[in-house]
Design an enzyme around this catalytic site. Sequence first.
Site, PDB file in Angstrom:
ATOM      1  N   GLU A  15      37.005 -22.056 -27.204  1.00 46.32           N
ATOM      2  CA  GLU A  15      38.151 -22.945 -27.041  1.00 46.32           C
ATOM      3  C   GLU A  15      39.165 -22.788 -28.176  1.00 46.32           C
ATOM      4  OE1 GLU A  15      38.919 -27.558 -25.618  1.00 46.32           O
ATOM      5  OE2 GLU A  15      37.115 -27.062 -26.742  1.00 46.32           O
ATOM      6  N   HIS A  17      40.075   2.821 -20.897  1.00 41.76           N
ATOM      7  CA  HIS A  17      41.477   2.912 -20.478  1.00 41.76           C
ATOM      8  C   HIS A  17      42.297   1.691 -20.888  1.00 41.76           C
ATOM      9  CE1 HIS A  17      44.411   4.137 -17.027  1.00 41.76           C
ATOM     10  NE2 HIS A  17      45.018   3.329 -17.874  1.00 41.76           N
TER      11      HIS A  17
END
Length: 246
Positions: free
Chosen positions: A139, A198
Amino acid sequence: MSPSDNGDALVISSDPYHPANLIPELCRGFYQLGWVTGTGGGITIRLGEKVYIAPSGVQKERIEPIHIFVLPYPQPYPETDRVFLRRPSLNLKESACTPLFWNAFELRDAGSCIHTHSQHAVMATLLWPSGEFKISHQEVNQMIKGVRVGGTGRALSYLDTLVVPIIENTPNEEDLKDSMHAAMVKYPDAAGILVRRHGVYVWGNDWEKAKAQTECLDYLFEIGVKMKLAGLPTELSGEQNGNVAI
């Protein structure tokens, strides 16, 4: 289409929020973050029935509005017969990501999609050898809450587990279309797709939400990688832990 009839009116605007002005600005910001160095990465913005796409083969920090391609949405089928409303007069090619951007439009009704070559995303695909990146209970700075179910739904909570599917890379970018499509169907709550060795594709209702989710996911990839390398679990199990594949 001749240079004198190349649809420049579609990309010339004094409005800073016009997609043809936003795309170069956002690409410069992404370049500074190291997300789109060289000529890699890309971004698209869909506004109504028009899709604005960055060019391929242009250094991202040097893109200008006149370099932007404009396509109608939806496109006729098959996609190999791609239709353009505007091509640059320069000898440029539309982003190789275009077929993958269309996945986000058609499967998520997205208003924008961003593709980065972030090192954090790439490292996440290497350290999670399975087909999923997972992390929960994060959080800090509202990062996990900044990601939405499916990229367009409700925000995640502290108790949810973030799951981002990982697909295998291909030599040519456009060849990722089918595997990305399959992953998006399998993970309907996903707000992004990681591509091994990638980068990542992230989408949202509009460019602001796509940008915010890309930033939040990149933070979570980074902290997840650091936790993994430190030998810390990235998921907490137990009845209080939800599980949302997003």
